[in-house]
Every structure is written in structure tokens, then in C-alpha cells.
Design a protein around this motif. Structure first.
Motif, PDB file in Angstrom:
ATOM      1  N   LEU A   1     -62.053  27.444 -63.046  1.00 12.54           N
ATOM      2  CA  LEU A   1     -61.852  26.308 -62.160  1.00 12.54           C
ATOM      3  C   LEU A   1     -63.139  26.023 -61.394  1.00 12.54           C
ATOM      4  O   LEU A   1     -63.553  24.867 -61.235  1.00 12.54           O
ATOM      5  N   ALA A   2     -63.774  27.093 -60.926  1.00 16.70           N
ATOM      6  CA  ALA A   2     -65.002  26.907 -60.174  1.00 16.70           C
ATOM      7  C   ALA A   2     -66.089  26.343 -61.072  1.00 16.70           C
ATOM      8  O   ALA A   2     -66.977  25.618 -60.611  1.00 16.70           O
ATOM      9  N   ALA A   3     -66.017  26.688 -62.358  1.00 12.72           N
ATOM     10  CA  ALA A   3     -67.058  26.220 -63.264  1.00 12.72           C
ATOM     11  C   ALA A   3     -66.805  24.784 -63.693  1.00 12.72           C
ATOM     12  O   ALA A   3     -67.713  24.136 -64.213  1.00 12.72           O
ATOM     13  N   ALA A   4     -65.581  24.291 -63.462  1.00  9.16           N
ATOM     14  CA  ALA A   4     -65.265  22.945 -63.949  1.00  9.16           C
ATOM     15  C   ALA A   4     -66.154  21.875 -63.317  1.00  9.16           C
ATOM     16  O   ALA A   4     -66.735  21.053 -64.030  1.00  9.16           O
ATOM     17  N   PRO A   5     -66.312  21.872 -61.990  1.00  9.83           N
ATOM     18  CA  PRO A   5     -67.232  20.879 -61.430  1.00  9.83           C
ATOM     19  C   PRO A   5     -68.653  21.104 -61.915  1.00  9.83           C
ATOM     20  O   PRO A   5     -69.402  20.125 -62.117  1.00  9.83           O
ATOM     21  N   TYR A   6     -68.997  22.370 -62.132  1.00 16.26           N
ATOM     22  CA  TYR A   6     -70.327  22.664 -62.655  1.00 16.26           C
ATOM     23  C   TYR A   6     -70.494  22.012 -64.020  1.00 16.26           C
ATOM     24  O   TYR A   6     -71.520  21.375 -64.295  1.00 16.26           O
ATOM     25  N   ALA A   7     -69.442  22.164 -64.842  1.00 14.66           N
ATOM     26  CA  ALA A   7     -69.541  21.593 -66.190  1.00 14.66           C
ATOM     27  C   ALA A   7     -69.665  20.080 -66.113  1.00 14.66           C
ATOM     28  O   ALA A   7     -70.495  19.472 -66.812  1.00 14.66           O
TER      29      ALA A   7
ATOM     30  N   GLU B   1     -93.035  25.108 -48.062  1.00 12.86           N
ATOM     31  CA  GLU B   1     -91.998  25.512 -47.118  1.00 12.86           C
ATOM     32  C   GLU B   1     -90.885  26.254 -47.851  1.00 12.86           C
ATOM     33  O   GLU B   1     -90.495  25.878 -48.963  1.00 12.86           O
ATOM     34  N   VAL B   2     -90.436  27.247 -47.186  1.00 11.65           N
ATOM     35  CA  VAL B   2     -89.314  27.976 -47.758  1.00 11.65           C
ATOM     36  C   VAL B   2     -88.045  27.154 -47.534  1.00 11.65           C
ATOM     37  O   VAL B   2     -87.848  26.590 -46.470  1.00 11.65           O
ATOM     38  N   GLY B   3     -87.249  27.093 -48.569  1.00 15.59           N
ATOM     39  CA  GLY B   3     -86.007  26.366 -48.409  1.00 15.59           C
ATOM     40  C   GLY B   3     -85.919  25.220 -49.386  1.00 15.59           C
ATOM     41  O   GLY B   3     -86.900  24.846 -50.024  1.00 15.59           O
ATOM     42  N   PRO B   4     -84.753  24.661 -49.503  1.00 17.89           N
ATOM     43  CA  PRO B   4     -84.516  23.666 -50.535  1.00 17.89           C
ATOM     44  C   PRO B   4     -85.089  22.289 -50.205  1.00 17.89           C
ATOM     45  O   PRO B   4     -85.209  21.465 -51.084  1.00 17.89           O
ATOM     46  N   HIS B   5     -85.397  22.072 -48.947  1.00 15.21           N
ATOM     47  CA  HIS B   5     -85.800  20.711 -48.591  1.00 15.21           C
ATOM     48  C   HIS B   5     -87.281  20.664 -48.280  1.00 15.21           C
ATOM     49  O   HIS B   5     -87.690  20.283 -47.198  1.00 15.21           O
ATOM     50  N   GLY B   6     -88.079  21.101 -49.258  1.00 13.03           N
ATOM     51  CA  GLY B   6     -89.525  21.062 -49.034  1.00 13.03           C
ATOM     52  C   GLY B   6     -90.028  19.622 -48.995  1.00 13.03           C
ATOM     53  O   GLY B   6     -89.555  18.758 -49.728  1.00 13.03           O
ATOM     54  N   LEU B   7     -90.939  19.392 -48.123  1.00 10.65           N
ATOM     55  CA  LEU B   7     -91.533  18.058 -48.025  1.00 10.65           C
ATOM     56  C   LEU B   7     -92.912  18.079 -48.667  1.00 10.65           C
ATOM     57  O   LEU B   7     -93.524  19.138 -48.840  1.00 10.65           O
ATOM     58  N   LEU B   8     -93.388  16.893 -49.031  1.00 10.87           N
ATOM     59  CA  LEU B   8     -94.723  16.750 -49.611  1.00 10.87           C
ATOM     60  C   LEU B   8     -95.574  15.909 -48.656  1.00 10.87           C
ATOM     61  O   LEU B   8     -95.053  15.074 -47.916  1.00 10.87           O
ATOM     62  N   ASP B   9     -96.865  16.168 -48.696  1.00 12.00           N
ATOM     63  CA  ASP B   9     -97.786  15.366 -47.910  1.00 12.00           C
ATOM     64  C   ASP B   9     -98.565  14.465 -48.855  1.00 12.00           C
ATOM     65  O   ASP B   9     -99.126  14.927 -49.846  1.00 12.00           O
ATOM     66  N   LEU B  10     -98.585  13.190 -48.547  1.00  7.16           N
ATOM     67  CA  LEU B  10     -99.323  12.221 -49.365  1.00  7.16           C
ATOM     68  C   LEU B  10    -100.589  11.806 -48.600  1.00  7.16           C
ATOM     69  O   LEU B  10    -100.507  11.366 -47.445  1.00  7.16           O
ATOM     70  N   GLU B  11    -101.698  12.002 -49.243  1.00  8.00           N
ATOM     71  CA  GLU B  11    -102.937  11.497 -48.662  1.00  8.00           C
ATOM     72  C   GLU B  11    -103.435  10.378 -49.537  1.00  8.00           C
ATOM     73  O   GLU B  11    -103.693  10.585 -50.726  1.00  8.00           O
ATOM     74  N   LEU B  12    -103.554   9.237 -48.963  1.00  5.06           N
ATOM     75  CA  LEU B  12    -103.988   8.103 -49.748  1.00  5.06           C
ATOM     76  C   LEU B  12    -105.521   8.065 -49.787  1.00  5.06           C
ATOM     77  O   LEU B  12    -106.203   8.419 -48.819  1.00  5.06           O
ATOM     78  N   VAL B  13    -106.012   7.660 -50.898  1.00  6.33           N
ATOM     79  CA  VAL B  13    -107.456   7.574 -51.040  1.00  6.33           C
ATOM     80  C   VAL B  13    -108.008   6.432 -50.172  1.00  6.33           C
ATOM     81  O   VAL B  13    -109.000   6.574 -49.461  1.00  6.33           O
ATOM     82  N   ASP B  14    -107.303   5.356 -50.229  1.00  5.00           N
ATOM     83  CA  ASP B  14    -107.724   4.196 -49.438  1.00  5.00           C
ATOM     84  C   ASP B  14    -107.325   4.405 -47.992  1.00  5.00           C
ATOM     85  O   ASP B  14    -106.149   4.474 -47.664  1.00  5.00           O
TER      86      ASP B  14
ATOM     87  N   ALA C   1     -80.738  22.779 -55.830  1.00  7.05           N
ATOM     88  CA  ALA C   1     -79.657  22.732 -56.815  1.00  7.05           C
ATOM     89  C   ALA C   1     -80.198  22.385 -58.183  1.00  7.05           C
ATOM     90  O   ALA C   1     -79.595  21.604 -58.919  1.00  7.05           O
ATOM     91  N   LEU C   2     -81.325  22.940 -58.516  1.00  8.66           N
ATOM     92  CA  LEU C   2     -81.910  22.655 -59.828  1.00  8.66           C
ATOM     93  C   LEU C   2     -81.073  23.301 -60.913  1.00  8.66           C
ATOM     94  O   LEU C   2     -80.728  24.475 -60.823  1.00  8.66           O
ATOM     95  N   ASP C   3     -80.749  22.549 -61.914  1.00 10.84           N
ATOM     96  CA  ASP C   3     -80.104  23.191 -63.065  1.00 10.84           C
ATOM     97  C   ASP C   3     -80.705  22.651 -64.347  1.00 10.84           C
ATOM     98  O   ASP C   3     -81.550  23.290 -64.958  1.00 10.84           O
ATOM     99  N   LEU C   4     -80.275  21.457 -64.748  1.00  9.42           N
ATOM    100  CA  LEU C   4     -80.804  20.916 -66.000  1.00  9.42           C
ATOM    101  C   LEU C   4     -82.077  20.143 -65.705  1.00  9.42           C
ATOM    102  O   LEU C   4     -82.097  19.273 -64.826  1.00  9.42           O
ATOM    103  N   VAL C   5     -83.088  20.475 -66.393  1.00  6.58           N
ATOM    104  CA  VAL C   5     -84.348  19.745 -66.250  1.00  6.58           C
ATOM    105  C   VAL C   5     -84.799  19.319 -67.637  1.00  6.58           C
ATOM    106  O   VAL C   5     -84.279  19.797 -68.652  1.00  6.58           O
ATOM    107  N   GLY C   6     -85.750  18.450 -67.674  1.00 11.79           N
ATOM    108  CA  GLY C   6     -86.326  18.044 -68.949  1.00 11.79           C
ATOM    109  C   GLY C   6     -87.829  18.266 -68.903  1.00 11.79           C
ATOM    110  O   GLY C   6     -88.467  18.006 -67.886  1.00 11.79           O
TER     111      GLY C   6
END
Lengths: 177, 346
Positions: free
Chosen positions: B138-144, B247-260, B315-320
Motif C-alpha cells: 500500500l505504501a508503495a502504491a503512491p510510489y508506483a 547547503e545541506v538539505g533538500p532545498h539547496g539554492l543556486l547563485d546566479l552571476e550574470l556576465v553583463d 525526492a529524487l528518484d527517476l532521472v534521465g
């Protein structure tokens, strides 16, 4: 004439033996170890023999044996338990003759008598089966069953026979007077 | 009663041998007529009578008669003559036995109760394991169903992007103690994977392949501090570099530095990969995240924006894994048009 037995005593003991038989066929199987349960009727006969001697023991053994032979689950030839319990009553009665007449038998005597009677009784029953071709197991199986029933009977004799002796003593004429 | 009967007679002297009876010597020993037994000592007055010794041994005739009776019973029974007697006794004893059984049932049920305790315990154990198995399914059903959704999304993404991907599952996530955001995929070189391939999932960019073994691949997530991704703000086409914060944790942020330096990204602008023609580490056009905050400092020469990735790294599971066209391995490839090419059996 019932000899040394009064009609009252004989019927009382036979009633006890019948009750013991009923218990033996309906209660003892639940306690049974590998199908071998205690022989309550045999213990009643032992008590009667110890209380009143060989003559009474012989007669009561025969009566109780016939009851045991006839009560339903029994499938063997009628008369086999009668023969065996007759011997049991006789043996117990002989033990009685060697005791002091004014004393109740000691517990050790009771245990020894019960062991001997149980062995003799079950053996006679088993041997009669062998002789008459009525038995279904071999000699080895018979020996195991006999030993197991001796253990059962000794264990129960410690509890039952003193109580039975006290009950039978109440049937004594002196006491009833 | 017998004691009292005997007592007055006991002092009476027994008959002397000198006085001959009518029968001679044998009769002289016998008690007088009417006395069938020898006189015994009286019992102690205090003792309660225990039995009596009226006949210590049964007469031989009785023994013989009873043995013969037993034998004849056996013979009669063998001949079948005792069947009615058996039936009569059974008619009486049967109800009596059932009555005794009914009375004794609480007693006889005790060992049964103990036995059934054991049986019940077995039942409980069996049901519990069954329950666990069902609960697991049952627990695997939503996973599936989630997996199905992920496959759907992945194939949609590949269709949108125009790349072929090898589907793979995240089977291991590096511990936070290692301070590196890496995960393990269950596909390796046998599936056509090699280092520096782009890893995506249905939401967007996941990272790139660092190393491969035959059956596994290690992926550096974009949130790792070592990760540098070329990005492009979708609305303005301004380019810049995206760095993970580690950062440790699932909600890592990225820093964008623009060239311009003059370009200012707007909030909620989407950032996609810049990419390179050689399909270098990152293919072009994969969504990375959206701008959540723009920081402009005097000291710094470039604008800095905070990017929240689209991918939920917790929550990474299927990737390509984006592979060149025509890649064939031991597992299927989702082609750019969304079709699945089954893998070759090895």
C-alpha cells in the motif's frame, strides 16, 4: 452371597468404579501422554483391595473390569479388563493381608502397590490381547505403553488412593454403626 | 460390631486336645460349631477399625469361577453374542460420558487453551507479517504511481527538449557528512553512460555525471558547491554562471552571476542552461530554476541572483541522462520524440 462384601459396599464400590470408568474414557484422554492416560478404574480396584482384602478385591476387580470392558469406546473382547482387574484386586488384597490390620496403609505402601498393580494389570490386559490376537501393536509398543501407564498410575495413586481409602473406610460396618 | 461380639468370648478357654471331639484330632483343632473363625486378639479400643480380616484369601473355587467367567465372556464376545449387552451399556454410558465431558470441559479445555494460545500466537505472527507485506504494498502504491508520473514527465521533457535520455533511478544519496551533493544512479557504462553527461528529471536540471562504473554512475548535483553551470535568463537571454551553495538539505539554492553587469534579472524569471554545441557538460535549454531574489552590491562587479531550482533534490528518484542520439545500452532509451527504445539483452 457376596462373601465378605456387603451388598451396600459392593454396589458403592462398583458405582465408584463406574464413575472412574466414565472419567477414564471422557476426561483422561485430555491428559493423556501419547495416548496413554491414567487407569482410574484400576486405582479404584487397588484401593478396594487395600481396604478389604483379596476376596473383595477379586470380586470388585471382576465387576469393574466388566464395566470397563463394556463402556463405549472399548473395542476389545469383553472380559480382558475383567481378568486383568481381577488380578489387580487380588494382588492389592494380598498386600493388605500383610499389613497391620488396624492401620491404614502408608503412602509408600500405596505407591508400591499401585505401581505393581498397574504393571501387572496392564500387562495382563496386554498379554491377553497378544494371546487372543486382539492386540494391534507389537511387544515393544506394549512395553512402552505399560511403562507410561505405570508412571501415570503411580502419580495419580499418590493423590487418589488415600482419598479413596478414606471414603471406603466410611463404608466399614464399625464406622457405620 | 465383630469386635464387641468377640470380646466376651475371647477369655473362654479354647478346647483342649485332651478332650476329644466327635471327629477326632482334626476336629479338636476346629473351633466349636457356630464359630467359623479362630479367635483373634481384640483390637485396641482407641483405634478406629480399619478393615477386617474375615477372609484374607479368597477360596480357590471363586478364583477359578471368575477366571472362567472372564474367559467365557471373551468367548461370547468373540462369537458376537455380547453385542446387545454392549449396546445396552452404551445407551446408558454414552449420555453419562457426554455429561462428564460437559462438566469436565473447563478442565479439559485448559491444555487446549494453552495449545490454542500457541496457535493463536502463530496466527498473530502470520497475520502481522501479512499485514506488513500489504502495508508495504500500500505504501508503495503512491510510489508506483509517482514513478509512472515521473516517466511520463521525463518523456514529455525529452520531447520538449529534443534530447534522447537514458532513464535511471537514484539508488544512493551521499551522506550529508561528506559535504558533497552526489547521488548514485543505477545505470552505468553498460547503458551507454559516460562522464560529463547532463542529468535531468521531469522538473529540470539535476546535475552531471562525474564518473561511471559498469552499472552505476555518480552524479554531481547542481546544488553542490563545486558545481558550475552556464545559465541563461530566459526572458532577457542574459548569460551567467550558476554555482551551488553546497547547503545541506533538500532545498539547496543556486547563485546566479550574470556576465553583463547592467542586466538585472527579474523576480520569477526562469533560468535555463546555456549549453554548448559540443554538448559539453550541460546541454542547452534545460530548465534550472527561477529567480527568487536579486542582490546587488556595490563592491561586487556583477549582479547576483538567488535561484531556486525546479528540481526537488530531496525526492529524487527517476532521472534521465541525456545521451547522444543513437546510444544503445542494456536498458531502454527514451528518444527525443518520446518513444521508448527497449534495451538490448546481454
Amino acid at each position: 452371597m457376596t462373601g465378605p462384601l456387603g451388598a451396600l459396599r459392593a454396589s458403592a464400590v462398583l458405582a465408584i468404579a463406574a464413575l472412574a470408568t466414565l472419567l477414564q474414557v471422557s476426561l483422561a484422554p485430555h491428559l493423556a501422554w501419547r495416548g496413554v492416560g491414567p487407569d482410574l478404574a484400576l486405582l479404584v480396584v487397588v484401593a478396594a483391595g487395600l481396604a478389604w482384602g483379596a476376596h473383595s478385591g477379586l470380586l470388585l476387580g471382576f465387576g469393574a473390569g466388566v464395566v470397563l470392558d463394556l463402556v463405549p469406546p472399548a473395542d476389545h473382547l469383553v472380559g480382558r479388563w475383567a481378568l486383568a482387574l481381577m488380578v489387580v484386586g487380588y494382588v492389592a488384597g494380598r498386600v493388605r493381608a500383610d499389613l497391620r490390620p488396624d492401620r491404614r496403609p502408608a503412602l509408600g505402601t500405596i505407591v508400591a502397590t499401585a505401581a505393581a498393580c498397574s504393571f501387572v494389570g496392564t500387562s495382563v490386559f496386554a498379554l491377553s490381547g497378544l494371546v487372543l490376537g486382539d492386540a494391534t501393536t507389537g511387544v515393544g509398543g506394549l512395553l512402552g505403553v505399560i511403562l507410561a501407564s505405570v508412571v501415570w498410575d503411580v502419580a495419580l495413586a499418590v493423590l487418589l488412593v488415600p482419598v479413596l481409602l478414606r471414603a471406603l473406610a466410611r463404608l466399614e460396618p464399625e464406622h457405620a454403626r | 460390631m465383630t469386635v464387641l461380639d468377640l470380646r466376651p468370648r475371647s477369655p473362654e478357654p479354647p478346647e483342649r486336645p485332651g478332650r476329644p471331639g466327635p471327629g477326632g484330632r482334626d476336629d479338636a483343632r476346629r473351633p466349636r460349631e457356630g464359630r467359623r473363625r479362630p479367635v483373634r486378639l481384640p483390637r485396641p479400643a482407641t483405634g478406629r477399625g480399619w478393615g477386617d480380616d474375615r477372609e484374607p484369601t479368597p477360596p480357590r473355587s471363586l478364583v477359578v469361577a471368575l477366571v472362567l467367567a472372564a474367559a467365557s465372556l471373551m468367548a461370547l464376545d468373540a462369537a458376537g453374542a455380547l453385542a446387545p449387552v454392549r449396546g445396552a451399556v452404551a445407551a446408558v454410558a454414552g449420555p453419562a460420558e457426554s455429561a462428564v465431558s460437559a462438566v469436565a470441559r473447563p478442565l479439559t479445555a485448559a491444555p487446549d487453551w494453552v495449545r490454542s494460545q500457541g496457535a493463536l500466537r502463530d496466527d498473530v505472527a502470520r497475520l502481522r507479517s501479512e499485514n506488513d507485506a500489504l502495508r508495504g504494498r500500500l505504501a508503495a502504491a503512491p510510489y508506483a504511481s509517482n514513478r509512472l508520473r515521473e516517466y511520463d514527465g521525463l518523456s514529455r521533457l525529452t520531447g520538449r527538449l529534443g534530447y534522447a535520455v537514458v532513464p535511471a533511478h537514484v539508488v544512493g544519496i551521499g551522506p550529508a557528512q561528506s559535504f558533497a551533493d552526489t547521488v548514485t544512479l543505477d545505470a552505468g557504462s553498460a547503458a551507454g553512460l559516460r562522464p560529463d553527461l547532463t542529468v535531468v528529471n521531469a522538473q529540470g536540471l539535476v546535475g552531471r555525471v562525474l564518473s561511471v562504473t559498469r552499472s552505476t554512475a555518480t552524479v554531481l548535483l547542481v546544488t553542490d558547491a563545486d558545481s558550475v553551470v552556464g545559465g541563461r535568463v530566459g526572458t532577457t537571454m542574459d548569460v551567467g554562471t550558476l554555482r551551488g551553495r553546497g547547503e545541506v538539505g533538500p532545498h539547496g539554492l543556486l547563485d546566479l552571476e550574470l556576465v553583463d553587469r547592467d542586466a538585472t534579472p527579474a523576480r520569477d524569471d526562469a533560468v535555463v542552461t546555456w549549453g554548448s554545441q559540443g554538448r559539453g557538460p550541460y546541454v542547452a535549454g534545460v530548465p534550472i530554476g527561477r529567480v527568487t531574489k536579486v542582490v546587488s552590491s556595490v563592491r561586487e562587479t556583477a549582479q547576483r541572483a538567488e535561484i531556486e531550482p525546479y528540481v526537488d533534490f530531496g525526492a529524487l528518484d527517476l532521472v534521465g541522462v541525456v545521451v547522444p542520439d543513437g546510444t544503445r545500452g542494456d536498458r531502454g532509451v527514451i528518444e527525443a520524440d518520446g518513444t521508448l527504445v527497449p534495451g538490448e539483452a546481454r
